[in-house]
Write a protein that holds these residues in place. Sequence first.
Motif, PDB file in Angstrom:
ATOM      1  N   PRO A   1       9.830  -3.662  -2.837  1.00 12.35           N
ATOM      2  CA  PRO A   1       9.220  -2.641  -3.136  1.00 12.35           C
ATOM      3  C   PRO A   1       9.589  -1.454  -2.694  1.00 12.35           C
TER       4      PRO A   1
ATOM      5  N   HIS B   1       0.887  -1.210   0.064  1.00  9.42           N
ATOM      6  CA  HIS B   1       0.160   0.026   0.027  1.00  9.42           C
ATOM      7  C   HIS B   1       0.930   1.173   0.055  1.00  9.42           C
ATOM      8  N   ASN B   2       2.181   1.134  -0.301  1.00  8.32           N
ATOM      9  CA  ASN B   2       3.118   2.009  -0.366  1.00  8.32           C
ATOM     10  C   ASN B   2       3.062   2.736   1.023  1.00  8.32           C
TER      11      ASN B   2
ATOM     12  N   TRP C   1       6.633   1.693  -6.560  1.00 11.32           N
ATOM     13  CA  TRP C   1       5.491   2.592  -6.527  1.00 11.32           C
ATOM     14  C   TRP C   1       6.127   3.923  -7.249  1.00 11.32           C
TER      15      TRP C   1
ATOM     16  N   GLN D   1      10.056  -3.896  -8.245  1.00 12.03           N
ATOM     17  CA  GLN D   1       8.488  -3.574  -7.837  1.00 12.03           C
ATOM     18  C   GLN D   1       8.837  -2.393  -7.354  1.00 12.03           C
TER      19      GLN D   1
ATOM     20  N   ARG E   1      10.170   3.199  -3.797  1.00 15.44           N
ATOM     21  CA  ARG E   1       9.502   4.230  -4.680  1.00 15.44           C
ATOM     22  C   ARG E   1      10.470   4.778  -5.852  1.00 15.44           C
TER      23      ARG E   1
ATOM     24  N   ASP F   1       9.258  -0.573 -16.719  1.00  9.54           N
ATOM     25  CA  ASP F   1       8.417   0.273 -15.725  1.00  9.54           C
ATOM     26  C   ASP F   1       8.058   1.903 -16.436  1.00  9.54           C
TER      27      ASP F   1
ATOM     28  N   TYR G   1       8.372  12.374  -3.062  1.00  7.39           N
ATOM     29  CA  TYR G   1       8.310  12.306  -4.394  1.00  7.39           C
ATOM     30  C   TYR G   1       9.062  13.442  -5.252  1.00  7.39           C
TER      31      TYR G   1
ATOM     32  N   THR H   1       0.283   8.542  -8.531  1.00  6.48           N
ATOM     33  CA  THR H   1       1.219   7.210  -8.288  1.00  6.48           C
ATOM     34  C   THR H   1       0.488   5.971  -8.950  1.00  6.48           C
ATOM     35  N   PHE H   2       1.457   5.163  -9.044  1.00  2.91           N
ATOM     36  CA  PHE H   2       0.951   3.883  -9.774  1.00  2.91           C
ATOM     37  C   PHE H   2       2.185   2.952  -9.359  1.00  2.91           C
ATOM     38  N   PHE H   3       1.646   1.567  -9.441  1.00  2.00           N
ATOM     39  CA  PHE H   3       2.538   0.353  -8.880  1.00  2.00           C
ATOM     40  C   PHE H   3       2.597  -0.275 -10.213  1.00  2.00           C
ATOM     41  N   TRP H   4       3.978  -0.912 -10.461  1.00  2.00           N
ATOM     42  CA  TRP H   4       4.386  -1.479 -11.427  1.00  2.00           C
ATOM     43  C   TRP H   4       5.429  -2.808 -10.812  1.00  2.00           C
TER      44      TRP H   4
END
Length: 168
Positions: free
Chosen positions: A31, A13-14, A111, A109, A33, A151, A76, A100-103
């Motif tokens: 994972p 969930h970041n 965010w 991995q 950022r 990504d 960010y 934001t997006f997850f990839w």
Amino acid sequence: MASDELVQVVDAHNRPLRIVPRWQVRRDNLPHRATYIVIEDAAGSIYVQRRTQSKDYCPGKLDACCGGVVLAGEAYLPSAYRELAEEMGIEGVVLNEHGTFFWGDDDCQVWGALFSCRYEGPLRLQAEEVESVERMTVVEILARGAEFTPDSLAGIRHWCHRSGRAGG
């Protein structure tokens, strides 16, 4: 050295979990950022980078977005401005935020926080990270997808979707 940089590991969930060296993020595919900046010229073409062979992720691939790993303790937006100045020598532009997006895959991995800007002017490329730059349309980028970091393709698609652009 980049592999010694400290990076914030996050959960699904970041949310922050712990801080580790960048080399461990890559080794264990943790994972984390990162920032993604779509740089568009006045004609609507995108600045595309050729990554150097020394990069720890996707060496030699094309990158549809400027940006990079967000360091521990860094937000960010400041990270995006830092990466834009470091990699491309671009300063004094306004960054537009696109969420934001997850990839993720077996190698990465992330965010990602997506930004965009318009720019016409000289570039000052970071020799350790950027081999060269060319301009392409979104259609060209997507047609040559296998040549790009996966990504950054996710970032371009997110940008197309969020900005109402065709192609994503």
